[in-house]
Design a protein around this motif. Structure first.
Motif, mmCIF file in Angstrom:
data_model
loop_
_atom_site.group_PDB
_atom_site.id
_atom_site.type_symbol
_atom_site.label_atom_id
_atom_site.label_comp_id
_atom_site.label_asym_id
_atom_site.label_seq_id
_atom_site.Cartn_x
_atom_site.Cartn_y
_atom_site.Cartn_z
ATOM 1 N N GLY A 193 0.781 -1.228 0.000
ATOM 2 C CA GLY A 193 0.000 0.000 0.000
ATOM 3 C C GLY A 193 0.808 1.271 0.000
ATOM 4 N N GLY A 194 1.710 1.418 -0.964
ATOM 5 C CA GLY A 194 2.483 2.641 -1.088
ATOM 6 C C GLY A 194 3.797 2.654 -0.338
ATOM 7 N N VAL A 195 4.087 1.636 0.470
ATOM 8 C CA VAL A 195 5.358 1.547 1.185
ATOM 9 C C VAL A 195 6.459 1.153 0.199
ATOM 10 C CG1 VAL A 195 6.649 0.237 2.935
ATOM 11 C CG2 VAL A 195 4.301 0.968 3.389
ATOM 12 N N GLU A 196 7.602 1.802 0.268
ATOM 13 C CA GLU A 196 8.745 1.453 -0.576
ATOM 14 C C GLU A 196 9.209 0.045 -0.217
ATOM 15 O OE1 GLU A 196 13.259 3.042 -1.701
ATOM 16 O OE2 GLU A 196 11.982 4.185 -0.330
ATOM 17 N N ALA A 197 9.151 -0.866 -1.181
ATOM 18 C CA ALA A 197 9.433 -2.266 -0.881
ATOM 19 C C ALA A 197 10.175 -2.921 -2.037
ATOM 20 C CB ALA A 197 8.137 -3.023 -0.604
ATOM 21 N N TYR A 198 11.068 -3.866 -1.665
ATOM 22 C CA TYR A 198 11.893 -4.557 -2.648
ATOM 23 C C TYR A 198 11.921 -6.057 -2.328
ATOM 24 C CZ TYR A 198 13.616 0.167 -3.511
ATOM 25 O OH TYR A 198 13.701 1.513 -3.785
#
Length: 240
Positions: A60-65
């Motif tokens: 939900g919009g969190v910077e994630a990798y």
């Protein structure tokens, strides 16, 4: 507060979703987690080949990798590769306890050792195999207790374990291993490990193993320094 969220169960695991949802209430969140299951990878890293680090939209919009490597490498990529800084690294929520001598195998805890090595405070969070409910219910209370008692002033790594039920918080020491394996030798030169529990029903509530197995939330300060200080003192005095 800038928070890095990692785990060893993989970026699609249920536990990390619960952790990210809670962490968003505490500050700015970045997620780097393994592409696939990496349990029991301990503090291992990849040094011989390249691997994928792919940005994804999963929280939900969190910077994630998604990182096609180990939990420790997730921390390394964030801090050393992306040059990001964090106030705290939180690893979990792991599906299954990380207690006693078994923490040496844990990828969840391994990520925290890597964070401490780099110079960041870290917290490992684990729950029972059957449910995350108690962890989700009580993680805010536990974090408040950690902050109120300024535990990170005294420890670089805190290992937190939530029982299936029970909300009393205890500060504990590392106990003995509670898991081992019976190995089954199969056809075609194959071998299969079968997990067994070693817990004997003891109730020493100073130990993380006994505390959690008897329904208490355990917070254990641990460190990455492997020096046997007693042996060091004895050996150097003898040599001197």
């Amino acid at each position: 507060m800038k928070l890095l969220i990692v785990n060893d169960d993989g970026i699609n695991a249920e536990g990390i979703r619960h952790l990210v949802n809670w962490a968003k209430t505490k500050g700015e969140v970045t997620v780097l987690a393994p592409k696939v299951q990496q349990s029991a990878k301990s503090h291992s890293i990849e040094i011989h080949g390249k691997y994928e680090v792919k940005r994804i939209d999963l929280f939900g919009g969190v910077e994630a990798y998604s990182v096609d490597s180990t939990p420790a490498d997730c921390v390394r990529i964030a801090a050393l590769g992306m040059k990001k800084t964090f106030d705290l690294v939180i690893s979990g929520i792991n599906c299954g306890f990380n207690l006693g001598g078994d923490i040496h195998y844990s990828g969840t805890v391994g990520a925290c050792f890597e964070a401490a090595k780099i110079g960041m405070k870290a917290m490992a969070v684990s729950a029972c195999f059957t449910s995350f409910e108690n962890a989700v219910k009580n993680i805010d209370r536990v974090f408040a207790e950690i902050q109120n008692k300024r535990m990170f002033d005294f420890a670089d790594i805190l290992n937190v374990n939530f029982p299936e039920a029970g909300d009393e918080i205890l500060v504990t020491k590392v106990g003995s291993a509670i898991y081992s394996d019976r190995f089954e030798f199969l056809e075609n030169d194959m071998v299969k490990p079968n997990l067994i529990c070693l817990y004997d029903g003891s109730r020493n509530l100073e130990l993380d193993t006994d505390a959690v197995m008897t329904g208490h939330i355990s917070i254990t300060p641990i460190r990455r320094d492997l020096t046997d200080r007693s042996a060091f003192e004895l050996i150097t005095k003898k040599v001197g």
